[in-house]
Structure formats: C-alpha cells, structure tokens
Scaffold this motif. Structure first.
Motif, PDB file in Angstrom:
ATOM      1  N   MET A 251       0.822  -1.208   0.000  1.00  0.00           N
ATOM      2  CA  MET A 251       0.000   0.000   0.000  1.00  0.00           C
ATOM      3  C   MET A 251       0.861   1.266   0.000  1.00  0.00           C
ATOM      4  N   GLU A 252       1.774   1.347   0.933  1.00  0.00           N
ATOM      5  CA  GLU A 252       2.571   2.565   1.088  1.00  0.00           C
ATOM      6  C   GLU A 252       4.039   2.198   1.045  1.00  0.00           C
ATOM      7  N   SER A 253       4.835   2.997   0.332  1.00  0.00           N
ATOM      8  CA  SER A 253       6.268   2.794   0.499  1.00  0.00           C
ATOM      9  C   SER A 253       6.989   4.108   0.274  1.00  0.00           C
ATOM     10  N   ASN A 254       8.205   4.196   0.820  1.00  0.00           N
ATOM     11  CA  ASN A 254       9.008   5.407   0.634  1.00  0.00           C
ATOM     12  C   ASN A 254       9.468   5.474  -0.819  1.00  0.00           C
ATOM     13  N   VAL A 399      26.647   4.919   3.172  1.00  0.00           N
ATOM     14  CA  VAL A 399      25.387   4.182   3.388  1.00  0.00           C
ATOM     15  C   VAL A 399      24.609   4.834   4.531  1.00  0.00           C
ATOM     16  N   GLN A 400      25.306   5.142   5.631  1.00  0.00           N
ATOM     17  CA  GLN A 400      24.627   5.729   6.792  1.00  0.00           C
ATOM     18  C   GLN A 400      24.037   7.099   6.452  1.00  0.00           C
ATOM     19  N   ALA A 401      24.815   7.913   5.732  1.00  0.00           N
ATOM     20  CA  ALA A 401      24.347   9.268   5.397  1.00  0.00           C
ATOM     21  C   ALA A 401      23.116   9.201   4.490  1.00  0.00           C
ATOM     22  N   LEU A 402      23.140   8.291   3.523  1.00  0.00           N
ATOM     23  CA  LEU A 402      21.991   8.184   2.610  1.00  0.00           C
ATOM     24  C   LEU A 402      20.767   7.613   3.338  1.00  0.00           C
ATOM     25  N   HIS A 403      21.022   6.674   4.234  1.00  0.00           N
ATOM     26  CA  HIS A 403      19.917   6.096   5.012  1.00  0.00           C
ATOM     27  C   HIS A 403      19.225   7.212   5.818  1.00  0.00           C
ATOM     28  N   ASP A 404      20.036   8.111   6.402  1.00  0.00           N
ATOM     29  CA  ASP A 404      19.483   9.255   7.154  1.00  0.00           C
ATOM     30  C   ASP A 404      18.759  10.217   6.221  1.00  0.00           C
ATOM     31  N   ALA A 405      19.427  10.561   5.108  1.00  0.00           N
ATOM     32  CA  ALA A 405      18.881  11.586   4.214  1.00  0.00           C
ATOM     33  C   ALA A 405      17.513  11.168   3.658  1.00  0.00           C
ATOM     34  N   PHE A 406      17.361   9.898   3.342  1.00  0.00           N
ATOM     35  CA  PHE A 406      16.082   9.441   2.791  1.00  0.00           C
ATOM     36  C   PHE A 406      15.119   8.970   3.896  1.00  0.00           C
ATOM     37  N   GLU A 407      15.511   9.209   5.139  1.00  0.00           N
ATOM     38  CA  GLU A 407      14.661   8.902   6.308  1.00  0.00           C
ATOM     39  C   GLU A 407      14.105   7.480   6.269  1.00  0.00           C
ATOM     40  N   LEU A 408      15.014   6.552   5.997  1.00  0.00           N
ATOM     41  CA  LEU A 408      14.566   5.169   5.862  1.00  0.00           C
ATOM     42  C   LEU A 408      14.245   4.519   7.203  1.00  0.00           C
ATOM     43  N   ASP A 409      14.667   5.165   8.279  1.00  0.00           N
ATOM     44  CA  ASP A 409      14.317   4.607   9.601  1.00  0.00           C
ATOM     45  C   ASP A 409      12.831   4.822   9.901  1.00  0.00           C
ATOM     46  N   LYS A 410      12.191   5.680   9.108  1.00  0.00           N
ATOM     47  CA  LYS A 410      10.753   5.929   9.356  1.00  0.00           C
ATOM     48  C   LYS A 410       9.912   5.270   8.261  1.00  0.00           C
ATOM     49  N   ALA A 411       8.819   4.649   8.652  1.00  0.00           N
ATOM     50  CA  ALA A 411       7.929   4.028   7.668  1.00  0.00           C
ATOM     51  C   ALA A 411       7.192   5.104   6.888  1.00  0.00           C
ATOM     52  N   ALA A 412       6.741   4.766   5.686  1.00  0.00           N
ATOM     53  CA  ALA A 412       6.033   5.742   4.844  1.00  0.00           C
ATOM     54  C   ALA A 412       4.721   6.152   5.498  1.00  0.00           C
TER      55      ALA A 412
END
Ligand code: ADP
Ligand code: ASP
Ligand code: MG
Length: 412
Positions: A251-254, A399-412
């Motif tokens: 249904m939802e994704s980043n 990898v860490q910087a991009l993970h933060d920048a795209f806010e992948l720790d948060k669900a869509a």
C-alpha cells in the motif's frame, strides 16, 4: 498434502545445536500438516574453506572439480538434518542434487536450474515420508557432472523447488529477521520491511544485498512464488519476517526503499583509446569473452580523436580484465596508452519503485554525499535505482548518510 519449502542458510545450520533448532521449526510445520522440503546450505564458513582448498591446490582449477568439491558442504548438512528429524520420529531422508535430479546447465560454478522433476520426491511423500531434505546450491549437468549455482545459490534451489512443487510458500530462514532498509550490520537505524516488491528486491540483491541471491528473486517473480525471509533464531508467527511480493500488494512505500552496497568493485580506465566507430565493441567484446562481468561504463569526451573509457567490474576479475585488454592490444584490435585499475572502490545504490514517479532523488543523493565530502567517481541510473562508485573507505559513511537523508528509519 500441501507442500512448504523451508531453507536454512549457513549460520542456521552452523553446528549440531542449530541443526536441532532448525529441525524443531520443521517439526512445527509438519505438525500443521505440511509435507516439507527442507533446503540446506553448508555449515557457515565451510564453503569458503572448500574454495580455499581448491585455490591452494590448483590456481587455474578445472571448474568441474571445483564444483565437485565446493558442493560437498551441503551434503553433510543434508544428511545431518535428515538424521536429526529421524531422531524426532519424523520420517525424513536426504537428497543430493543429482538424486532428485536438479537438472542444470553446464556452466560450472554459475549453473542455472533448468528442470526439477518432482516424481521421485512425490513418490516418497506418497509412501509417508514427511520431509525431503535437499542439499542446496548443487545440481547435475547434461554431461552428468556435479554443478553449483554460484555463491548464495541455496536460495535459488529453494525457490526453484517451491515452483516445481507448487509450494504454498518458500520460507528463507537466515540470521536476520527479514529484509531491512539496508544491511543491519552497517547501521542500527536499518528498519525491517514487512513487505518488499519483487523488482526492488531484485535490484537490491543484484546491487549487493546478499540476503537473497539475485537469481532466486528472479525465479520467484516469474513463477509467482510466495517468498518470505525470516530468522531461524526466534520463535516465528505466521506473518513474521519480510514478504517479497508483487508491487500491487504494497500500500505505502518510501520513494527510496533501500540502500545496497557492494564492497568488491574495481574501476578500470583505459587511457587514450581511439574515438572511432566500433571501439566499444572492440573493448567490451574481449572482456565478455574473458568472462569479465562489466557493470558501469563511461566514455569521456573525445579530444583529438582520442578518449578515455572507464568501466567497473568485480575486484576478483581485474587480472582477467587486464589480460584481455593487453591481449587485444597485442593483436592490434585496440590501442591505449595505459590501463589504470582502482581496486579500492565500492558501489552504493539507492533503490525504490517510487523513483519512477518522483524526481529529485539523484540530486538529493549527490548533495548528501557531497555534504559528507565523499567524491563520486562513476554514476549509473535505471528506472528504479541510482548507483555511485566511491572510495571504499567511505562506504559505511555513505550508506549511513543516505539512510538518514532518505529517512529510511521511518515508515512511509
Ligand atoms: P545465509 O547464510 O542464511 O544465506 P547470508 O549471509 O547469505 O545468510 O545473508 C544474510 C545477511 O545478509 C545478513 O546477515 C545481512 O548482514 C546481509 N544483508 C545485506 N543487506 C541486507 C538487507 N537489506 N536486509 C537484511 N540483510 C542484509
Ligand atoms: N554454501 C553456499 C555458499 O556459501 C551456498 C549457500 O549457502 O547458499 O555460497
Ligand atoms: Mg545466503
């Protein structure tokens, strides 16, 4: 009875205790009424040890003997798993690839499964056998020789069995509890995904996320196999782990779903080649003939009829690439001033089907890396991914910087 495929990777069968724990999981599914096909890997570290022995014995080894040796780790775990199940009073037996038979191409160490006839195993199920334990990663060629499917190939064995036996599901038990937004070993902010689309998983796998072998995802997508990744170390509910499924089921994704990396990349530059029609074919033909897997390619702007050609390939193919280029130069097919190999690079990729409809992902990726002082050496894009080559020492940071920048720790 309905069939379930359960695959246990190397760490999940690393010793007798872990094999027992895995067998208990199998017992739970047998008790639910499934006939189970268990696919096992070699004990963790075993395949590397076997590969090491091959290289030490014969650097330019006969690929058929490589497969005969390297496939043996799985034979041991298949037998041990069958014995463990028998000790639990579950009717089980082991099968090596050739006994099934798992019919493959003759491309040793990178064979493809062509067919898995199900008669032999089904006949045993009909006689009351409840678990067929199959050695993963291996098969038999048309010439009757043992083949292997490439590193991580037991995942592909599992999916191929699920397709051949129309299994209700293919469960991949491993040392993480699902597919994460990036390798959880790189950042503790990595978030487990409940679902991931086949296309995204395919890209992540082929760009370095080794949680599933690329080919296994391809096969699952084509055969509509219900594929799940979950941990063999925890008690599991029916909806645990990550389901790899069709895009429509999500249904939802980043915009970006995950970041992958590949450590073992090399950047090769042919300095000053003639800028003429046919030059790319003259370079990449011999590389392909030599079995070099070229990934990214850039041809620089030409000056005075000459140009530089840069490409990337796996680090362990650098020697082969160099030889192919020197041979092509010696035979007069191409001419270049120098061949520079940079073996200290890594590839970082952002993947997401959301990129199809949203722009600005590349700009954000480049800005993030630049803010961290990371220089980008090569860029490649496709509809749902952006990859860059950077100095390997910046790999984790990137990898860490991009993970933060795209806010992948948060669900869509
Ligand atoms: P197995 O031996 O069970 O086949 P692998 O080592 O091949 O296990 O694959 C599991 C590993 O994949 C994990 O331990 C993890 O470090 C790595 N990995 C890389 N990228 C990811 C990701 N996006 N999600 C989960 N695991 C990942
Ligand atoms: N044992 C093989 C490897 O280490 C296959 C697998 O585990 O999937 O690559
Ligand atoms: Mg694996």
């Amino acid at each position: 009875m309905p069939v379930l495929v359960m695959k246990f990777g190397g760490t999940s069968v690393a010793n007798l205790d872990r094999i027992k724990r895995a067998a208990k999981r199998v017992g739970v599914e047998v008790a639910k009424g499934y006939d189970v096909i268990v696919i096992v890997s070699a004990m963790s570290g075993k395949t590397n040890e076997l590969v090491g022995w091959v290289n030490e014995t014969s650097p330019l080894y006969d690929a058929r003997e490589y497969d005969a040796i390297v496939s043996s780790g799985e034979n041991v775990t298949a037998g041990l798993m069958a014995l463990t199940l028998q000790e639990m009073d579950i009717p089980a037996r082991s099968w090596q690839g050739w006994q099934v038979p798992v019919k493959t191409t003759s491309a040793h160490s990178a064979a493809r499964i062509e067919e898995i006839p199900n008669e032999n195993i089904n006949a045993k199920f009909a006689e009351g056998m409840r678990v067929a334990v199959v050695a993963g990663f291996q098969g038999i060629s048309p010439e009757g020789r043992i083949t292997t499917l490439g590193r991580g190939g037991s995942d592909t064995t599992a999916v191929a069995f699920a397709a051949a036996f129309e299994a209700e599901r293919c469960d991949i038990y491993t040392d993480v509890d699902g597919v994460y937004t990036t390798d959880p070993r790189i950042t503790d902010k990595a978030r487990k995904l409940d679902k991931i689309a086949f296309e995204e998983m395919l890209e992540l796998a082929s760009l370095g996320a080794k949680v599933l072998q690329t080919r296994s995802v391809e096969l699952a997508m084509r055969n509509k196999v219900k594929l799940r990744v979950l941990s063999s170390f925890e008690e599991q509910s029916d909806d645990a782990g990550t389901l790899v499924c069709a895009e429509e089921e999500i249904m939802e994704s980043n915009v970006v779903s995950g970041i992958a990396y590949s450590r073992d990349e090399a950047k090769m530059t042919l300095v000053s080649v003639a800028d003429r029609p046919g030059i790319a074919a003259a370079i990449f033909g011999p590389l392909s003939d030599a079995g070099v897997n070229v990934d990214m390619i850039i041809q620089n702007i030409a000056e005075d009829g000459r140009t530089d050609m840069t490409f990337s390939c796996p680090t362990d193919q650098v020697k082969r690439a160099e030889k192919a280029m020197e041979d092509a130069k010696a035979s007069g097919e191409i001419n270049f001033h120098d061949l520079i190999a940079d073996t200290e690079v890594a590839k970082i990729s952002a993947v997401g089907i959301g990129m199809r409809s949203q722009s600005g992902v590349a700009a954000k990726m480049f800005k993030t890396l630049s803010d961290e002082g990371v220089n980008i050496k090569v860029i490649a894009t496709s509809e749902i991914k952006i990859s860059v080559l950077v100095d390997r020492k910046y790999m984790e940071l990137a990898v860490q910087a991009l993970h933060d920048a795209f806010e992948l720790d948060k669900a869509a």
